[in-house]
Write an enzyme that holds these catalytic residues in place. Structure first.
Site, short mmCIF file in Angstrom:
data_model
loop_
_atom_site.label_atom_id
_atom_site.label_comp_id
_atom_site.label_asym_id
_atom_site.label_seq_id
_atom_site.Cartn_x
_atom_site.Cartn_y
_atom_site.Cartn_z
N CYS A 157 13.58 114.68 36.61
CA CYS A 157 13.45 113.31 36.09
C CYS A 157 12.09 112.72 36.43
O CYS A 157 11.54 112.96 37.50
CB CYS A 157 14.55 112.43 36.66
SG CYS A 157 16.21 112.99 36.31
N CYS B 224 15.56 120.26 40.89
CA CYS B 224 16.39 119.06 40.80
C CYS B 224 16.79 118.52 42.18
O CYS B 224 16.51 119.13 43.22
CB CYS B 224 17.61 119.36 39.95
SG CYS B 224 18.46 117.90 39.30
N ASP B 225 17.51 117.40 42.16
CA ASP B 225 17.76 116.58 43.36
C ASP B 225 18.21 117.35 44.59
O ASP B 225 17.72 117.11 45.70
CB ASP B 225 18.84 115.53 43.06
CG ASP B 225 18.41 114.52 42.02
OD1 ASP B 225 17.38 114.74 41.36
OD2 ASP B 225 19.11 113.51 41.86
N LYS B 226 19.20 118.23 44.43
CA LYS B 226 19.83 118.85 45.60
C LYS B 226 19.19 120.18 45.98
O LYS B 226 19.50 120.72 47.04
CB LYS B 226 21.33 119.06 45.34
CG LYS B 226 22.09 117.81 44.89
CD LYS B 226 21.93 116.65 45.85
CE LYS B 226 22.70 115.42 45.39
NZ LYS B 226 22.17 114.80 44.18
N SER C 79 22.56 106.91 42.09
CA SER C 79 21.38 107.53 41.51
C SER C 79 20.16 107.14 42.33
O SER C 79 20.05 106.02 42.81
CB SER C 79 21.21 107.07 40.06
OG SER C 79 19.91 107.35 39.60
N ASP D 12 22.89 116.50 38.80
CA ASP D 12 23.78 115.34 38.76
C ASP D 12 24.32 115.07 37.35
O ASP D 12 25.52 114.86 37.16
CB ASP D 12 23.06 114.09 39.25
CG ASP D 12 22.76 114.12 40.73
OD1 ASP D 12 22.46 115.22 41.25
OD2 ASP D 12 22.81 113.07 41.37
#
Length: 565
Positions: free
Chosen positions: A194, A121-123, A470, A80
């Site tokens: 994160c 990471c997120d995705k 977010s 992101d």
């Protein structure tokens, strides 16, 4: 067992494959073994991925020790904070689906037998789980950990989300440029995702709750001994899963999705988990309605932990308290214990030996950290499909808001209006055109929310958007991911400046307070002014193929309407 990767001996495909793999140092004996893809999204763009190559090498060795042959494959690496700079942020969510197709092209094309997916990471995690559900080959999701973060001279902790939030304060004097640079320089002190309970850690926990990981492996400090123990155990786990025929669609049951939804509510996880779980269910070809599950379990599951920014606890304390497995144990009789896992045991078997090492960090159901659900699905005349509100565990906020709409069709215009004093107390800031079709690819609304926070308007202005937020945003009343999005037929696309909007979180409603005849007139007027979208590049292709958010925003080649003029 018969492995699909073992092609008929003497056939052209077998002969050419043998030639290719002999050139890589494999033997005839290797050609008969389970062939495992190590799915690696390594990238030099972000610390989220910077440590994955040594992990991939160690997994390859672990697979070999277990009697398999591993092939490292690469995918797009969505992040992101880096990739949201272009395409109005649309490359981020759309890369989730690009990643799942990267995996399909190699694993299905080569007819490999299983996968170990390096989750970062997120995705990446949802994209990997989507591919696993679609291809239905034995899959192990391996969490590669969260980053370490720093401290300011005052001793206060600082992480990447603090930087993101405080950047919205710069124009209003809430922080100096030098102070922001100091925060930025200290926020990240090691590789990994994160540190807060954002989308990445939430999705790692989701993967464990679904039964797709090794037990007790999420969340985990990046490059810690605990992470490396999981890496070393991954080879045997995936080879055994292949030989036993443990396929994702036998694991991704309705009970597994219920466990994942309850886990998200219990940890006050990211609202992005909702669409990702729905996408996984869609790819698994199940009829699970994830939005309905969140509505159902929000009645009974309260937050059992309060990791930053939901509270003051750190992700390290949460991990040390027992992590995802401890949360699942605290669900007690509500847990779908008969859900099976990639290692062959049931979820009940897994939690039976789990320990909750700190019952203040991860509380029992009877003594939650907060008295309200923090992931709230709302509906109403302005969101007939649904929308989602993320609340804090510890902060008490107003649950109702009514005001006049101040409408913006892009984030820069909204931020400029906030900075220029155009947005005032009592307004409902409507930010639209950021949905999967409208961006296309789904734009980020968080910067607008943080600008409101910097302007001191968080408690005085509500936000309503079809964009994504977010995973850590929970400032004020923010109604995100409105369905249908503004680019599709529906009320959000016809909201006008001055319209009255009412939000009531207690009744889970968001309504547009205008006359029905006027609403009909606006819909008819809008329908006459649709124009075709662009035709070249990845994002227009995505816009023409993506399904609505209610079905997880997966790619199905639908002929959807495009953004109106």
């Amino acid at each position: 067992m018969t492995l699909r990767s073992n092609l008929p001996q003497g056939s052209p495909r077998w002969a050419t494959r043998r030639a290719q793999w002999f050139a890589l140092g494999l033997t005839d004996d290797d050609l008969t073994k389970p062939k495992i893809a190590i799915v690696n999204s390594s990238s030099g763009l972000s610390p989220c991925f910077s440590h994955l190559d040594p992990i991939a090498a160690a997994v390859k060795e672990s697979v070999a020790d277990a009697g398999g042959v591993a092939f490292e494959i690469r995918t797009v690496a969505p992040t992101d904070f880096i990739m949201a700079a272009g395409g109005s942020g649309g490359y981020v969510l759309s890369s989730r689906d690009l990643l799942s197709n990267d995996i399909e092209a190699v694993v299905e094309g080569a007819q490999l037998d299983g996968m170990v997916c390096l989750a970062s990471c997120d995705k990446t995690t949802p994209g990997q789980l989507m591919a696993a559900a679609r291809l239905d080959v034995p899959t192990l999701v391996l969490s590669c950990g969260y980053q370490s973060s720093g401290r300011l001279d005052t001793g206060e902790p600082v992480d990447i989300e603090d930087v993101f939030l405080h950047a919205g304060h710069l124009k209003f004097g809430g922080i100096t440029f030098e102070g922001l640079c100091d925060m930025s320089a200290r926020a990240i002190t090691g590789p990994g995702v994160c540190t807060g309970m954002g989308t990445a850690n939430s999705m790692h926990i989701v993967a464990e709750a679904l039964g797709m990981t090794l037990p007790g492996s999420t969340p985990v400090r990046a490059n810690s001994e605990a992470m490396w123990n999981s890496v070393r155990a991954s080879g045997r786990a995936i080879v055994e899963a292949v030989l036993a025929g443990r396929r994702p669609r036998t694991i991704l049951s309705p009970g597994a999705f219920a466990n994942a939804v309850m886990a998200v509510l219990a940890v006050s996880g990211s609202i992005n988990t909702v669409k990702h779980l729905q996408a996984i269910a869609r790819e698994a070809d199940t009829d699970v309605d994830v939005y309905a599950l969140f509505e159902e379990y929000a009645e009974v599951i309260r937050p059992l932990s309060a990791v930053r920014p939901n509270g003051e606890d750190t992700i390290e304390r949460f991990e040390d308290a027992g992590g995802a497995l401890a949360v699942l144990k605290q669900l007690g009789d509500r847990l779908a214990g008969d859900a099976v896992t990639v290692t062959g045991e049931t979820m009940a078997d897994r939690v039976a030996s789990a320990m909750v090492k700190d019952e203040e960090a991860i509380r029992p159901l009877a003594h939650p950290r907060g008295g309200h659900a923090t992931v709230v699905v709302v509906r109403g005349s302005l969101a007939p499909g649904s929308a989602i509100v993320k609340l804090s565990v510890t902060e008490v906020r107003a649950t109702t808001f009514e005001g006049q709409a101040r409408v913006f069709d892009d984030a820069p215009s909204a931020i400029a209006a906030i900075e220029g004093g155009v947005v005032r107390q009592g307004d409902v800031l409507v930010l639209r055109g950021l949905g999967p079709v409208g961006s296309p690819g789904m734009g980020m609304a968080s910067q607008t929310v943080f600008a409101l926070n910097g302007a001191g308007l968080t408690e005085h202005v509500a936000v309503l958007t079809d964009g994504q937020l977010s995973g850590l945003v929970n400032k004020g009343i923010v109604v995100g991911e409105v369905i249908p999005e503004a680019a599709l037929p529906g009320p959000l696309g016809v909201v006008a400046d001055g319209d009255r909007i009412a939000i009531d979180l207690a009744t889970r409603r968001v309504d547009l307070l205008i006359d029905e005849a006027e609403l009909t007139r606006r819909h008819e007027e809008r329908a006459r002014h649709r124009v075709p979208g662009g035709t070249s590049g990845w994002l227009p292709v995505y816009a023409r193929s993506v399904e609505p958010l209610a079905r997880g925003a997966t790619l199905r080649g639908n002929d959807l309407p495009v953004t109106p003029a």
